[in-house]
Every structure is written in structure tokens, then in C-alpha cells.
Scaffold this motif. Structure first.
Motif, PDB file in Angstrom:
ATOM      1  N   LEU A 104      -6.386  40.767 -24.921  1.00 25.41           N
ATOM      2  CA  LEU A 104      -6.377  39.819 -26.025  1.00 25.41           C
ATOM      3  C   LEU A 104      -7.764  39.233 -26.256  1.00 25.41           C
ATOM      4  N   LEU A 105      -8.383  38.744 -25.175  1.00 23.55           N
ATOM      5  CA  LEU A 105      -9.657  38.053 -25.348  1.00 23.55           C
ATOM      6  C   LEU A 105     -10.777  39.014 -25.748  1.00 23.55           C
ATOM      7  N   ILE A 106     -10.842  40.177 -25.095  1.00 19.84           N
ATOM      8  CA  ILE A 106     -11.919  41.122 -25.423  1.00 19.84           C
ATOM      9  C   ILE A 106     -11.795  41.590 -26.874  1.00 19.84           C
ATOM     10  N   CYS A 107     -10.574  41.931 -27.281  1.00 20.19           N
ATOM     11  CA  CYS A 107     -10.398  42.428 -28.650  1.00 20.19           C
ATOM     12  C   CYS A 107     -10.711  41.336 -29.666  1.00 20.19           C
ATOM     13  N   THR A 108     -10.311  40.115 -29.359  1.00 20.93           N
ATOM     14  CA  THR A 108     -10.603  39.023 -30.280  1.00 20.93           C
ATOM     15  C   THR A 108     -12.109  38.800 -30.388  1.00 20.93           C
ATOM     16  N   MET A 109     -12.775  38.848 -29.232  1.00 25.70           N
ATOM     17  CA  MET A 109     -14.225  38.660 -29.253  1.00 25.70           C
ATOM     18  C   MET A 109     -14.917  39.762 -30.040  1.00 25.70           C
ATOM     19  N   MET A 110     -14.371  40.976 -29.961  1.00 22.73           N
ATOM     20  CA  MET A 110     -15.016  42.094 -30.655  1.00 22.73           C
ATOM     21  C   MET A 110     -15.037  41.867 -32.156  1.00 22.73           C
ATOM     22  N   TYR A 169      -0.343  45.469 -29.581  1.00 25.61           N
ATOM     23  CA  TYR A 169      -0.977  44.253 -29.060  1.00 25.61           C
ATOM     24  C   TYR A 169      -2.476  44.253 -29.355  1.00 25.61           C
ATOM     25  N   ILE A 170      -3.110  45.417 -29.242  1.00 31.42           N
ATOM     26  CA  ILE A 170      -4.549  45.502 -29.520  1.00 31.42           C
ATOM     27  C   ILE A 170      -4.821  45.205 -30.987  1.00 31.42           C
ATOM     28  N   VAL A 171      -4.024  45.812 -31.879  1.00 32.04           N
ATOM     29  CA  VAL A 171      -4.220  45.559 -33.313  1.00 32.04           C
ATOM     30  C   VAL A 171      -4.028  44.076 -33.609  1.00 32.04           C
ATOM     31  N   LEU A 172      -3.011  43.501 -32.981  1.00 28.87           N
ATOM     32  CA  LEU A 172      -2.742  42.076 -33.161  1.00 28.87           C
ATOM     33  C   LEU A 172      -3.959  41.243 -32.741  1.00 28.87           C
ATOM     34  N   SER A 173      -4.530  41.568 -31.589  1.00 29.73           N
ATOM     35  CA  SER A 173      -5.677  40.802 -31.099  1.00 29.73           C
ATOM     36  C   SER A 173      -6.874  40.969 -32.018  1.00 29.73           C
ATOM     37  N   LEU A 174      -7.065  42.188 -32.531  1.00 27.98           N
ATOM     38  CA  LEU A 174      -8.185  42.416 -33.445  1.00 27.98           C
ATOM     39  C   LEU A 174      -7.989  41.600 -34.719  1.00 27.98           C
ATOM     40  N   ALA A 175      -6.750  41.547 -35.207  1.00 27.34           N
ATOM     41  CA  ALA A 175      -6.477  40.765 -36.408  1.00 27.34           C
ATOM     42  C   ALA A 175      -6.716  39.278 -36.150  1.00 27.34           C
ATOM     43  N   ALA A 218       0.322  36.783 -25.976  1.00 28.08           N
ATOM     44  CA  ALA A 218       0.153  37.284 -24.607  1.00 28.08           C
ATOM     45  C   ALA A 218       1.430  37.119 -23.804  1.00 28.08           C
ATOM     46  N   ARG A 219       2.176  36.070 -24.089  1.00 23.47           N
ATOM     47  CA  ARG A 219       3.401  35.813 -23.357  1.00 23.47           C
ATOM     48  C   ARG A 219       4.390  36.964 -23.507  1.00 23.47           C
ATOM     49  N   TRP A 220       4.544  37.426 -24.757  1.00 25.92           N
ATOM     50  CA  TRP A 220       5.502  38.503 -25.017  1.00 25.92           C
ATOM     51  C   TRP A 220       5.002  39.818 -24.452  1.00 25.92           C
ATOM     52  N   TYR A 221       3.713  40.026 -24.604  1.00 26.22           N
ATOM     53  CA  TYR A 221       3.153  41.286 -24.105  1.00 26.22           C
ATOM     54  C   TYR A 221       3.282  41.366 -22.581  1.00 26.22           C
ATOM     55  N   ILE A 222       2.935  40.263 -21.918  1.00 24.49           N
ATOM     56  CA  ILE A 222       2.995  40.257 -20.456  1.00 24.49           C
ATOM     57  C   ILE A 222       4.431  40.457 -19.979  1.00 24.49           C
ATOM     58  N   ASP A 223       5.355  39.797 -20.673  1.00 22.64           N
ATOM     59  CA  ASP A 223       6.773  39.966 -20.365  1.00 22.64           C
ATOM     60  C   ASP A 223       7.184  41.434 -20.478  1.00 22.64           C
ATOM     61  N   ALA A 224       6.794  42.017 -21.614  1.00 22.31           N
ATOM     62  CA  ALA A 224       7.167  43.412 -21.860  1.00 22.31           C
ATOM     63  C   ALA A 224       6.535  44.327 -20.814  1.00 22.31           C
ATOM     64  N   MET A 225       5.266  44.075 -20.488  1.00 17.93           N
ATOM     65  CA  MET A 225       4.574  44.939 -19.526  1.00 17.93           C
ATOM     66  C   MET A 225       5.174  44.812 -18.127  1.00 17.93           C
ATOM     67  N   ARG A 226       5.556  43.590 -17.745  1.00 15.13           N
ATOM     68  CA  ARG A 226       6.182  43.431 -16.431  1.00 15.13           C
ATOM     69  C   ARG A 226       7.448  44.257 -16.353  1.00 15.13           C
ATOM     70  N   LEU A 247       5.991  40.869 -31.320  1.00 20.47           N
ATOM     71  CA  LEU A 247       4.583  41.273 -31.393  1.00 20.47           C
ATOM     72  C   LEU A 247       4.276  41.922 -32.744  1.00 20.47           C
ATOM     73  N   VAL A 248       5.170  42.800 -33.197  1.00 21.45           N
ATOM     74  CA  VAL A 248       4.929  43.470 -34.483  1.00 21.45           C
ATOM     75  C   VAL A 248       4.899  42.437 -35.606  1.00 21.45           C
ATOM     76  N   ALA A 249       5.846  41.479 -35.558  1.00 15.00           N
ATOM     77  CA  ALA A 249       5.887  40.452 -36.603  1.00 15.00           C
ATOM     78  C   ALA A 249       4.603  39.638 -36.605  1.00 15.00           C
ATOM     79  N   GLU A 250       4.142  39.259 -35.423  1.00 17.59           N
ATOM     80  CA  GLU A 250       2.915  38.459 -35.347  1.00 17.59           C
ATOM     81  C   GLU A 250       1.720  39.264 -35.848  1.00 17.59           C
ATOM     82  N   MET A 251       1.712  40.552 -35.515  1.00 17.18           N
ATOM     83  CA  MET A 251       0.614  41.413 -35.952  1.00 17.18           C
ATOM     84  C   MET A 251       0.547  41.452 -37.474  1.00 17.18           C
ATOM     85  N   LEU A 252       1.701  41.703 -38.101  1.00 15.27           N
ATOM     86  CA  LEU A 252       1.720  41.787 -39.562  1.00 15.27           C
ATOM     87  C   LEU A 252       1.314  40.456 -40.183  1.00 15.27           C
TER      88      LEU A 252
END
Lengths: 353, 369
Positions: A169-175, A247-253, A306-314, A333-338
Motif C-alpha cells: 500500500l505505502l510503496i504504491c501510493t508513494m510511487m 490491491y495494487i491498483v487501489l493503492s496506485l489510485a 489494508a485491513r481487508w487485504y490483510i484479512d484476505a491474505m491471512r 477492495l474492488v469497490a474501493e478501487m473503483l
């Protein structure tokens, strides 16, 4: 328009791939961090420094001390007099002091004084002492215990999805957070504004090159998580990649949104690196369990991607759930991304008028 | 030459004041963070969700489940003789621990056949799995002993071990985490802002103007460090006051000990930030590299997870991290009231690192020409 979009994407790709140093840094950092934290970060208590205070140093006391020192979890730091207990703990010379009663040989009475500053470490230490010294006790005989999913109780398993969520999240946002501000600062924004390109195309073309970088990062991280750190990834690699790309697209957005709002690069970077780091840390469940939060903050945590992503990844990396098991998380995540893409396009659009 | 440092500092402060964002960031960000942090930063193992699978259905197992339910540490999410259902809930993360009491358990206890209760813990969250299952077993054992005593039979229950927690007798997680967040704030502010500030001069080209003036490298570096050194202390004060006034968490030791450590720490961190900035071409590059180190400092210095849990090579590496020493000092002073004299090793280490990073920052900024 198709041609225009591709030429814009090409321009952005050239911009980014020309700066080899930044590109290298952006790829290496997440991979190195995951590897490093995967090996080091854990909450397991592996070593307890203990001192002993025994008014009557009988054979029974010596036997108890031997038993503890023999355990790999304990390091014996010497005998201390009664009035030294506080100083020993205060200076950190030991984190637990075993006080044996005068008549320990007969009664078996003893007390553990623990440095209680770190609550969980203290409780764990006390439990360990009890286990080692009273291994033939009643409690053990009554229970039969199993640990599921993570039988060795390695806490790194739990940390890897969390750290992955935070770093991506942080790296993509910074980019992306500097990409629009930089155009403003260098004055090329004017050129973009007068060109007949749709704002959505500009937003997309700003994201594509970073998406490529993010995908490379993701691939390296997953390979390492599986083969170097031994994370099971049992829920299916395809699903994990799919969710991560969303999640990456979301962070970039999110980064583009920051870039739209911020007036200068320094503000954009401080917002995306420093200000954003803390909500992610607080509300994502990376370190602090979401269910411990009071309800106001639990509501806030529902907004933190990040909360949803971490949950899903766990669930997918460790518990072995398939993509269908994390339907809710992925949906959010998809809704937030859009929503973020729409919002940053809208903001960009507002500038045109 | 004495004079030029004064003017350089004046320039830094004017630039800082003129910026719309930075002063607000420095005054509001720490207060907001310190207001939220103590509530959020809670790794307490409470509300462990228990599924109680009771194949016995005796009065003894009934007592066990009601004792579990009464405790604030547990929440009985399911109480039915259906192990498959409980296992499903555990898979969904709705349950942390499953307790299975076998059939004829009470009869077995009375008859002396020593039946066993089965405890399954979800190990995904290792701390919760381990402490949660231990708490559950302790509670069950307590109930059993009580019941055994009631029935007039000894259940070989020699619990001669008592535990006493020092410094944090109520076992309040906030007291432990609050100093960690003060450190985090000082670190973020002192590391990111001066570094970005220096790269900004580079990108704007104003650094060339400085290069052609007779200002020495030393003075220029100092002018970049001193303001953040002051800001570091402001942030520390804000942090202490916020958690003190709102949550009543005041340091047990002396304030002087905290401030001396903070001075050394913010010097070390801003020196570090400026050194990284000196080696970066663009702000983005600079922030990536800083982020890398800040993450390492944050997760490996013992702020959130114990240093002692890391492999020994990693523990040795952490001696080079300023936050590791600062957190030792902060926690000891805050919670245990340790004195400066007792902590001299940490102060010395922090001092050495401060000197090291500041000289490094002066070295990386080379005047060209």
C-alpha cells in the motif's frame, strides 16, 4: 482514442523506466523488507533472562534452577539478594526473578516476579516457568492440546500477510503520489490540460507503468514467501495474485488522489509516507487485532483497504481458503478501487474547468 | 563566519513558517496520533472466542462453560455438542479455541480414569493462540479444582506458583505501547522532513546558490539539523502532555532523562535523514530509501515486537539502530523509573550514533566547485 491512450502510456513508461535508480529502489525495497521481516519479526519469546532469589539455597532450589537453565528458553543470570529484585528488573539485567520460599524443599512454594512492562511477554514468561517447573502437575494431565494451521506457533506466519499489506500500500501510493504534482511543479501540466485527452486516460496512463513495477514486486515477493520463508500459500496462487493486483491498483489510485490534492511534491510525499503510515498501522490488524478496537475505531478500520487485504491474505496464504472464501474482502477492495479511480478522475476533471 | 549560521537558521525558520502544511503537520499530527494510539494499540489477549463442545452434558461441564462465559477474557461463541460445527467456525476465524469435553467426563473424573479435555487453538495468530489456550486451560483447571474440593476429593492440585507483575501491575497494554508511539512520531518527523527539505533545495537549484557562498559545509549541515532538533523536542513534549493529560500516563522517572535522550535521538535521526538526502537525486528516491529504513527501525527496534524474539544476528544489528536505544530509555524511564546513571550504556550508544550520523550527513553534502 485507442491510439492516444497507448501513446500516453508509452510516454509515462519512458518517464519511469528512464530513471533507473528510482526504479531499482522501488523494486528492491519491498522484496528486501519482506525477506528481512520474514526472518526476524516475531512475538515468540525465545529467551527469558532470569535471576534467582533464594534465602535458603537448598538442593531442591539448585535442582529447580538447573531444570530451568537446561531449557533453551531460559538463561540463568545469577543469584541475587532479596533487596536487589527491583534493581535487577529495572535495569533489565533479567526479565524474571524466581523467589523460592524458605521452606521450598518441603512446601514447593515459590513466586515469579516478572517485569510486567510488556504485558504479553510477561504472561508468556510466567506460563513458561510454570510449565517447566511443574511439568508433572495436575493441569498438564488434564488436557490434550492441539494447535491448528501453525503448529509450531511461529508468529512470522501471521506477520507476513500483514507486512505485505502495509508495504504494498505505502510503496504504491508513494510511487504515484508525485506523478501529478510533478507535472504541476514542472509546468507540463498546462500541456496536458490543453491536450484533448480524457482525464480517465491520463489517470490510467499514469497507473500502468507502476502497475508493471508492482506486479514485478508481487511476483518476487510471492516466490520468496513460498520458497525462502516457507509460507504455505495454500489458498491457491492464482487467487492470491488476483487479489493482490486489485490491491495494487487501489493503492496506485490512492496515490493519484493524494497527488491531486497536494500542492507540492514534499506535501504529497509526506502525506503518503508519513501521515498514511499510522492509520495503516493502527487500523489494519497488522499488529493490533481489529476486534480489540472500540466500535468507533472499528468503523474507521472498515474503510482502511489494508485491513481487508490483510484479512484476505491471512485466509488465503495460511488457512488455505480459496478465492470464494474471501468474497466479502475482495468485493470491498474492488469497490474501493473503483471509487478511488472515479474520485481521482473527477478531481482531475475539475481542474480542467 | 559565526554570523552566517545565524542567517541560515533564520532562513530555515522563515521557510518553515511560510509553508502552509508543515507547521500544521507538526502541531496537529502528534496530538491526534497520541490521542488515538493508546486506545488502538492493544495487543491484549481478551475476548478469546471459545467454542465449547460438550459431549458430557454433566453438571461439571456446565460449571466450566458458565465460568468461561463469566470471565472478561472469554466469549463463548458456541456451546453445543457438535465438533464439526465448531471446527467450521474456527476455520472462518469466528472461534479461536475449541474445548471438547469427552462423554462420561465427570464420571471418569470421579472414577479416577483420568479422562482428557481436548483443546484446539487457532495458531494463525500465534500470540492469541498460545495465550488464549493457556488462559482457557487455567480457567478450566480452576473450575475442576473447585468442583473437586466441593466433592471432598483432592485433585492433586498443588498450585504453589504465584506470579507477581512489577511496573505494570494492572497489566495495562497502553502503558507499554504509549512510549513506543512517542518514539515513532519523533522518528518520522526528524527523519522525513529535514531530508525532503534538503532534496527540495537540490531540485529547485537553490543549493547551487549556497554552494557559491562562503558558507562552510559544517554550517550548512548544522542549519539543516538544528531546526529539527528543536522540532523533535516539541513533538516529544506534545506526546508526553497528550498522553499525560488525557490518559494519566506520566513518566515514572525524570523528565530530564527523557529530554536528554530525545535530543540525542533527534540529532541521530535527522543526521541520518540528511545523509540519505545527500545521496539522492530526487525526492521520490529519497523517500523510498528513508521509508525502507524507517520500516526497519520501526519493526526491528523492539517497538512492537520484542528484540529478544529475533535471531541473534538480527539482535546484534539492532545495536546500530538509534531507536533501539531510545525505546529502551523511554520505556525504562516511563514505566520503571530507571535513572540516567543506570542507563548510561544506552545514552552512550545513542550519543555515539548521533555523532556518527551527523558527521555522515556533513560528508555526503559536498560542496562542488
Amino acid at each position: 482514442m485507442q491510439i492516444r491512450l497507448s501513446s500516453f502510456v508509452k510516454k509515462e513508461i519512458l518517464h519511469i523506466f528512464r530513471d533507473k535508480r528510482t526504479m531499482l529502489v522501488a523494486i528492491l525495497i519491498p522484496v528486501t523488507l519482506i525477506l528481512l521481516f520474514g526472518f526476524t519479526v516475531s512475538t515468540d519469546i525465545n529467551n527469558i533472562d532470569f535471576a534467582v532469589c533464594a534465602p535458603h539455597r537448598s538442593e531442591a532450589v539448585a535442582r529447580g534452577v538447573d531444570k530451568l537453565s537446561f531449557s533453551p528458553y531460559f538463561t540463568f543470570r545469577g543469584y541475587i539478594p532479596q533487596n536487589d529484585i527491583d534493581r535487577t528488573l529495572r535495569t533489565g539485567k533479567a526479565s524474571a526473578v524466581l523467589v523460592f520460599a524458605q521452606d521450598y524443599a518441603e512446601s514447593g512454594k515459590m513466586q515469579v516476579v516478572v517485569d510486567g512492562a510488556d504485558v504479553n511477554a510477561a504472561a508468556t514468561s510466567a506460563a513458561y516457568v510454570g510449565n517447566v517447573l511443574q511439568d508433572s502437575g495436575a493441569a498438564q494431565a488434564l488436557f490434550e492440546m492441539h494447535v491448528l494451521y501453525n503448529p509450531e506457533l511461529r508468529s512470522s506466519y501471521n506477520f507476513i500477510p500483514g507486512i505485505l499489506g502495509m508495504i504494498l500500500l505505502l510503496i504504491c501510493t508513494m510511487m504515484t503520489s508525485v506523478s501529478i504534482v510533478r507535472e504541476k511543479e514542472t509546468g507540463t501540466m498546462e500541456v496536458l490540460l490543453v491536450s484533448p485527452v480524457k482525464p480517465l486516460y491520463i489517470i490510467i496512463s499514469k497507473m500502468v507503468p507502476y502497475l508493471i513495477l508492482g506486479a514485478i514486486d508481487l511476483a518476487l515477493i510471492l516466490v520468496m514467501a513460498r520458497f525462502v520463508l516457507g509460507v504455505p500459500l495454500s489458498g491457491g496462487v492464482g487467487g492470491i495474485i488476483l487479489v493482490s493486483l486489485v490491491y495494487i491498483v487501489l493503492s496506485l489510485a490512492l496515490g493519484l488522489m493524494v497527488s491531486n490534492i497536494a500542492g507540492s511534491q514534499i506535501v504529497a510525499l509526506l502525506l503518503s509516507a508519513m501521515v498514511m503510515m499510522l492509520p495503516v498501522l493502527f487500523f489494519s490488524g497488522l499488529l493490533f487485532p481489529v476486534e480489540n478496537l472500540p466500535w468507533v475505531f472499528r468503523w474507521i478500520s472498515y474503510v482502511i483497504p489494508a485491513r481487508w487485504y490483510i484479512d484476505a491474505m491471512r485466509k488465503m496464504m495460511i488457512e488455505g481458503m480459496a478465492l470464494s472464501g474471501v468474497f466479502l474482502e475482495v468485493g470491498i477492495l474492488v469497490a474501493e478501487m473503483l471509487a478511488l479511480i472515479a474520485a481521482s478522475t473527477k478531481r482531475f476533471n475539475d481542474r480542467l474547468e | 563566519m559565526e554570523g552566517s549560521l545565524k542567517y541560515l537558521l533564520q532562513k530555515e525558520f522563515i521557510q518553515f513558517r511560510r509553508n502552509k502544511f508543515l507547521p500544521r503537520l507538526i502541531f496537529f499530527f502528534p496530538v491526534v496520533v497520541m490521542l488515538i494510539a493508546p486506545i488502538v494499540a492493544n495487543m491484549d489477549v481478551k475476548g478469546v472466542k471459545v467454542a465449547f463442545v460438550d459431549y458430557d452434558g454433566s453438571s461439571l461441564s456446565g460449571k466450566m462453560v458458565s465460568h468461561l462465559d463469566a470471565s472478561e477474557y472469554f466469549k463463548v461463541a458456541l456451546a453445543s455438542p457438535n465438533y464439526e460445527k465448531a471446527y467450521e467456525l474456527l476455520e472462518d476465524g469466528k472461534v479461536d479455541v475449541i474445548v471438547t469435553v469427552p462423554a462420561h467426563f465427570e464420571a471418569g473424573i470421579i472414577g479416577g480414569t483420568k479422562p482428557k479435555i481436548k483443546v484446539d487453538a487457532n495458531g494463525v495468530n500465534a500470540t492469541k493462540g498460545m495465550l488464549g489456550s493457556r488462559y482457557v486451560m487455567a480457567s478450566l483447571a480452576g473450575t475442576l479444582q473447585e468442583a473437586a474440593a466441593g466433592m471432598g476429593m483432592g485433585l492433586s492440585s498443588e498450585n504453589n506458583l504465584s506470579v507477581c507483575y512489577f511496573y505494570n501491575p494492572t497489566q495495562d497494554y497502553r502503558r507499554f505501547m504509549a512510549p513506543g508511539f512517542i518514539l515513532l512520531l519523533v522518528m518520522l518527523v526528524c527523519c522525513f522532513i529535514p531530508a525532503l527539505n534538503l532534496v527540495l533545495e537540490k531540485e529547485k537549484g537553490t543549493i547551487e546558490q549556497i554552494n557559491v557562498t562562503p558558507v562552510t559545509t559544517f554550517e550548512f549541515t548544522l542549519s539543516k539539523l538544528i531546526p529539527y532538533w528543536i522540532i523533535g523536542l516539541v513533538v516529544l513534549t506534545e506526546g508526553i502532555l497528550t498522553i499525560g493529560l488525557i490518559y494519566g500516563l506520566w513518566p515514572a522517572g525524570s523528565w530530564g532523562a527523557l529530554y536528554l535522550a530525545a535530543v540525542l535521538f533527534s540529532l541521530a535521526m535527522s543526521g541520518f535523514g540528511v545523509a540519505i538526502a545527500g545521496g539522492s537525486d530526487t525526492m521520490q528516491q529519497c523517500i523510498f530509501v528513508l521509508f525502507f529504513f524507517v520500516m526497519i527501525f520501526m519493526l526491528m527496534s523492539g517497538l512492537f515486537t520484542p528484540v529478544g524474539s529475533m535471531p541473534s544476528w538480527a539482535q546484534k544489528v539492532t545495536y546500530a539502530f538509534p531507536p533501539r536505544h531510545f525505546i529502551d530509555i523511554l520505556r525504562s524511564v516511563y514505566l520503571k523509573g530507571t535513572t540516567m546513571a543506570e542507563l548510561w550504556v544506552s545514552y552512550l550508544a545513542l550519543g555515539i550514533l548521533a555523532v556518527l550520523f551527523c558527521s555522515l550527513s556533513a560528508l555526503t553534502y559536498k560542496k562542488r566547485g
